[in-house]
Structures are given as structure tokens and as C-alpha cells.
Design a protein around this motif. Structure first.
Motif, PDB file in Angstrom:
ATOM      1  N   VAL A   1      68.238  19.881 -47.532  1.00 15.61           N
ATOM      2  CA  VAL A   1      69.412  19.021 -48.280  1.00 15.61           C
ATOM      3  C   VAL A   1      68.697  18.752 -49.683  1.00 15.61           C
ATOM      4  CG1 VAL A   1      68.795  16.748 -47.710  1.00 15.61           C
ATOM      5  CG2 VAL A   1      71.064  17.258 -48.184  1.00 15.61           C
ATOM      6  N   ASN A   2      69.668  18.882 -50.643  1.00 13.20           N
ATOM      7  CA  ASN A   2      69.447  18.685 -51.999  1.00 13.20           C
ATOM      8  C   ASN A   2      69.706  17.141 -52.523  1.00 13.20           C
ATOM      9  OD1 ASN A   2      68.259  21.066 -52.528  1.00 13.20           O
ATOM     10  ND2 ASN A   2      70.199  21.979 -52.797  1.00 13.20           N
ATOM     11  N   HIS A   3      70.413  16.161 -51.524  1.00 11.44           N
ATOM     12  CA  HIS A   3      70.685  15.031 -51.998  1.00 11.44           C
ATOM     13  C   HIS A   3      70.381  14.052 -50.739  1.00 11.44           C
ATOM     14  CE1 HIS A   3      74.214  16.477 -49.689  1.00 11.44           C
ATOM     15  NE2 HIS A   3      74.776  15.283 -49.662  1.00 11.44           N
ATOM     16  N   THR A   4      70.599  12.816 -50.688  1.00 16.42           N
ATOM     17  CA  THR A   4      70.586  11.905 -49.676  1.00 16.42           C
ATOM     18  C   THR A   4      71.816  11.709 -48.978  1.00 16.42           C
ATOM     19  OG1 THR A   4      69.052  10.283 -50.927  1.00 16.42           O
ATOM     20  CG2 THR A   4      70.296   9.420 -48.921  1.00 16.42           C
ATOM     21  N   VAL A   5      71.687  11.959 -47.486  1.00 13.46           N
ATOM     22  CA  VAL A   5      72.852  12.323 -46.805  1.00 13.46           C
ATOM     23  C   VAL A   5      73.327  10.966 -46.131  1.00 13.46           C
ATOM     24  CG1 VAL A   5      73.934  13.544 -44.732  1.00 13.46           C
ATOM     25  CG2 VAL A   5      72.488  14.705 -46.269  1.00 13.46           C
ATOM     26  N   ASN A   6      74.434  10.358 -46.183  1.00 10.63           N
ATOM     27  CA  ASN A   6      74.872   9.413 -45.403  1.00 10.63           C
ATOM     28  C   ASN A   6      75.132   9.667 -44.134  1.00 10.63           C
ATOM     29  OD1 ASN A   6      74.891   7.406 -47.615  1.00 10.63           O
ATOM     30  ND2 ASN A   6      76.679   8.451 -48.350  1.00 10.63           N
ATOM     31  N   CYS A   7      74.336   9.111 -42.989  1.00 11.28           N
ATOM     32  CA  CYS A   7      74.428   9.530 -41.564  1.00 11.28           C
ATOM     33  C   CYS A   7      74.880   8.339 -40.828  1.00 11.28           C
ATOM     34  CB  CYS A   7      73.051  10.046 -41.051  1.00 11.28           C
ATOM     35  SG  CYS A   7      72.541  11.770 -42.039  1.00 11.28           S
ATOM     36  N   PHE A   8      75.685   8.540 -39.809  1.00 15.15           N
ATOM     37  CA  PHE A   8      75.900   7.870 -38.481  1.00 15.15           C
ATOM     38  C   PHE A   8      75.277   8.413 -37.547  1.00 15.15           C
ATOM     39  CE2 PHE A   8      79.517   7.257 -41.410  1.00 15.15           C
ATOM     40  CZ  PHE A   8      80.017   5.805 -41.287  1.00 15.15           C
ATOM     41  N   VAL A   9      74.422   7.565 -36.951  1.00 15.41           N
ATOM     42  CA  VAL A   9      73.767   7.884 -35.392  1.00 15.41           C
ATOM     43  C   VAL A   9      75.080   7.752 -34.627  1.00 15.41           C
ATOM     44  CG1 VAL A   9      71.969   7.305 -33.964  1.00 15.41           C
ATOM     45  CG2 VAL A   9      71.672   7.204 -36.384  1.00 15.41           C
ATOM     46  N   GLN A  10      74.951   8.983 -33.634  1.00 11.58           N
ATOM     47  CA  GLN A  10      76.090   9.039 -32.846  1.00 11.58           C
ATOM     48  C   GLN A  10      75.517   8.495 -31.549  1.00 11.58           C
ATOM     49  OE1 GLN A  10      77.751  12.813 -32.046  1.00 11.58           O
ATOM     50  NE2 GLN A  10      79.104  12.174 -30.325  1.00 11.58           N
ATOM     51  N   VAL A  11      76.276   7.542 -30.694  1.00 11.03           N
ATOM     52  CA  VAL A  11      75.856   6.907 -29.554  1.00 11.03           C
ATOM     53  C   VAL A  11      76.898   7.090 -28.396  1.00 11.03           C
ATOM     54  CG1 VAL A  11      75.216   4.519 -28.508  1.00 11.03           C
ATOM     55  CG2 VAL A  11      75.111   5.024 -31.186  1.00 11.03           C
TER      56      VAL A  11
ATOM     57  N   GLN B   1      75.061  21.986 -34.844  1.00 12.01           N
ATOM     58  CA  GLN B   1      73.840  22.723 -34.559  1.00 12.01           C
ATOM     59  C   GLN B   1      72.959  22.855 -35.519  1.00 12.01           C
ATOM     60  OE1 GLN B   1      76.110  26.453 -33.629  1.00 12.01           O
ATOM     61  NE2 GLN B   1      76.262  25.880 -31.355  1.00 12.01           N
ATOM     62  N   THR B   2      71.389  22.872 -35.249  1.00  7.40           N
ATOM     63  CA  THR B   2      70.549  22.839 -36.393  1.00  7.40           C
ATOM     64  C   THR B   2      70.497  24.095 -36.858  1.00  7.40           C
ATOM     65  OG1 THR B   2      69.282  21.635 -34.514  1.00  7.40           O
ATOM     66  CG2 THR B   2      68.074  22.534 -36.494  1.00  7.40           C
ATOM     67  N   ARG B   3      70.742  25.246 -36.498  1.00  5.72           N
ATOM     68  CA  ARG B   3      70.744  26.409 -37.197  1.00  5.72           C
ATOM     69  C   ARG B   3      71.929  26.502 -38.096  1.00  5.72           C
ATOM     70  NH1 ARG B   3      74.570  30.158 -35.150  1.00  5.72           N
ATOM     71  NH2 ARG B   3      75.302  29.441 -32.801  1.00  5.72           N
ATOM     72  N   LYS B   4      73.053  25.595 -38.228  1.00  2.34           N
ATOM     73  CA  LYS B   4      73.944  25.692 -39.213  1.00  2.34           C
ATOM     74  C   LYS B   4      73.857  24.602 -40.119  1.00  2.34           C
ATOM     75  CE  LYS B   4      77.179  28.316 -36.227  1.00  2.34           C
ATOM     76  NZ  LYS B   4      78.622  28.328 -35.733  1.00  2.34           N
ATOM     77  N   VAL B   5      72.927  23.716 -40.062  1.00  5.10           N
ATOM     78  CA  VAL B   5      72.620  22.640 -40.976  1.00  5.10           C
ATOM     79  C   VAL B   5      72.746  23.336 -42.519  1.00  5.10           C
ATOM     80  CG1 VAL B   5      71.060  21.127 -42.001  1.00  5.10           C
ATOM     81  CG2 VAL B   5      71.469  21.196 -39.638  1.00  5.10           C
ATOM     82  N   ARG B   6      72.013  24.397 -42.811  1.00  8.33           N
ATOM     83  CA  ARG B   6      71.978  24.815 -44.258  1.00  8.33           C
ATOM     84  C   ARG B   6      73.206  25.273 -44.720  1.00  8.33           C
ATOM     85  NH1 ARG B   6      71.902  30.370 -44.250  1.00  8.33           N
ATOM     86  NH2 ARG B   6      71.815  31.282 -42.270  1.00  8.33           N
ATOM     87  N   LYS B   7      74.035  25.679 -43.781  1.00 10.97           N
ATOM     88  CA  LYS B   7      75.354  26.100 -44.379  1.00 10.97           C
ATOM     89  C   LYS B   7      76.205  25.020 -45.106  1.00 10.97           C
ATOM     90  CE  LYS B   7      76.089  30.120 -41.234  1.00 10.97           C
ATOM     91  NZ  LYS B   7      76.993  30.656 -40.242  1.00 10.97           N
ATOM     92  N   VAL B   8      76.243  23.773 -44.513  1.00 13.67           N
ATOM     93  CA  VAL B   8      77.246  22.836 -44.918  1.00 13.67           C
ATOM     94  C   VAL B   8      76.594  21.423 -45.286  1.00 13.67           C
ATOM     95  CG1 VAL B   8      78.949  23.495 -43.424  1.00 13.67           C
ATOM     96  CG2 VAL B   8      77.221  21.723 -42.614  1.00 13.67           C
ATOM     97  N   ILE B   9      75.139  21.396 -45.353  1.00 16.34           N
ATOM     98  CA  ILE B   9      74.552  19.915 -45.538  1.00 16.34           C
ATOM     99  C   ILE B   9      74.949  19.656 -46.957  1.00 16.34           C
ATOM    100  CG2 ILE B   9      72.412  20.636 -46.061  1.00 16.34           C
ATOM    101  CD1 ILE B   9      73.649  17.745 -43.639  1.00 16.34           C
TER     102      ILE B   9
END
Length: 234
Positions: free
Chosen positions: A112-122, A82-90
Motif C-alpha cells: 500500500v501507498n497510504h494508511t488503510v482504515n481497517c476493520f478486524v473481522q470477528v 485473498q492475499t495474492r489479490k491485495v496488490r490489485k485493489v489496496i
């Protein structure tokens, strides 16, 4: 701990055979121990058994375990975020397996304070119960992600249908592999898209045969200590 060691040995043997069938190296496949249905103590047992990648699908579960384990593990967030929970865990995670909308990318890039490795969910299977972009939406979506410097698209992620139809499962994984190669061929620096997160407790061997580089295994590896949803892992 004996439970996890025994399960891990069985899974490693199955992965080795799947890699042999596909002509792949075992070292190309990373096991994510999905610990969302077990305690912090069980997660630590997984680390002591030799695993180093842990996956969680809820902020509360991730933060609870991270408080004790910290950087002893590589952390994967595998559930819909959820967008509103990003700051808690990112800033506590190394990989996000569920990037599927621009609003989420914007929030991650802001917090975020670093580059996050992301998978795009399909959502390859097209099931209404599953999150993710349609395969047709993925190329344009990844182009748009060039605007967010803290996001690095390392690959694509999907979940196959929970079915006994192995050919249907295989067809889903084949489609994601084809799409991954298509994106990788574009040579985006911010989106190398070399990885595939697919395969869970009941279908990881098929996933590996079709190119998975990360498999998300929970109950078949660490067991279950509570009832929970199966989002991201079975």
C-alpha cells in the motif's frame, strides 16, 4: 434512480427511528451502499441520490466501478480478501472490512501507498461458513498489528446469522460492541477502534440499536441485477 431514492428515504426513516430508540444521533451512522450485485450505472445512480460510500466484495467488481467513478466515492472492500489479490485493489480502497490474519496485514503493509482504515473481522456467531477471528483471538491479534504502520484499526466488523431470531442477532451485535469498547479502552494510537461495521439489509436496525456506526446495505437499497453470493452483505 427513483428506486434508489425511494429505498433510501425508507432506510433513512428506519435509521432515524432506530437511533431514537437507542438515544443516538443519526449522524453517527454511515450507510455503505453495497453495489456488488448491480452495474456501474446503478452505482452512479446511488451517488446521484446522495450516497457517497460504496462497498464491493470482489476485486474485479471494485476495479470495474472504480475505473469510471474514481474518487467520487469512498470505497469499502467488504469481502474476504485473498492475499495474492491485495496488490490489485489496496490502493483503490479507503476501508477494508475483513482484516483477519497476519499474512494479510503483512501483504497490505508491503503493497500500500497510504494508511488503510481497517476493520478486524470477528466471527462472533462461530458459524463455520463465516470468516473472521474468534472474539478471544482479537486482543492479541490487534496487539500484533502495531508492527504494520500502514494499517489503522478503526473498528471491528461482524455478520450476524441469517435468521429470523432477532434476539440471537442482537446478542451477536452486543458481543461485538463489548469487544470494541474493550479494545478502544487500551488507547492504541494505531488502533483507536471507535467504529462498528455491522448490520445489513435484514438486520441494520438491530445493529444500530446495538451501536453500529457503519451499516452495509445492498439489495434493500440499490436492488439486484444479478445473482451473487451474500458475503459481507445481504
Amino acid at each position: 434512480m427513483t428506486l434508489i431514492i425511494d429505498n433510501l428515504q425508507h432506510i433513512q426513516k428506519s435509521i432515524q427511528m432506530a437511533c431514537q430508540r437507542a438515544g443516538r444521533e443519526v449522524s453517527d451512522v454511515t450507510i455503505i451502499a453495497v453495489t456488488k450485485q448491480v452495474s456501474t450505472e446503478r452505482a452512479i445512480e446511488a451517488l446521484n441520490a446522495g450516497l457517497s460510500h460504496l462497498g464491493e466484495n470482489r476485486p474485479e467488481g471494485l476495479l470495474e466501478k472504480h475505473e469510471t467513478i474514481e474518487n467520487r466515492a469512498t470505497w469499502h472492500y467488504i469481502g474476504s480478501m485473498q492475499t495474492r489479490k491485495v496488490r490489485k485493489v489496496i490502493d483503490q480502497i479507503d476501508y477494508l472490512h475483513s482484516l483477519d490474519r497476519i499474512s494479510l496485514a503483512e501483504e497490505i503493509n508491503k503493497r500500500v501507498n497510504h494508511t488503510v482504515n481497517c476493520f478486524v473481522q470477528v466471527n462472533v456467531s462461530g458459524e463455520e461458513s463465516k470468516h473472521g477471528l474468534t472474539p478471544e483471538e482479537v486482543p492479541t491479534f490487534i496487539e500484533q498489528l502495531s508492527n504494520y504502520p500502514h494499517i489503522r484499526v478503526v473498528g471491528l466488523m461482524t455478520m450476524a446469522p441469517n435468521t429470523e431470531d432477532k434476539e440471537l442477532i442482537r446478542s451477536v451485535f452486543k458481543k461485538l460492541k463489548k469487544l470494541q469498547l474493550e479494545i478502544a479502552s487500551k488507547g492504541y494510537e494505531y488502533a483507536p477502534c471507535t467504529e462498528l461495521s455491522m448490520g445489513m439489509s435484514n438486520d441494520y436496525e438491530i445493529a444500530i440499536e446495538e451501536g453500529a456506526t457503519f451499516v452495509r446495505i445492498g439489495t434493500a437499497l440499490v436492488g439486484s441485477e444479478r445473482r451473487d453470493s451474500n458475503e459481507g452483505e445481504r
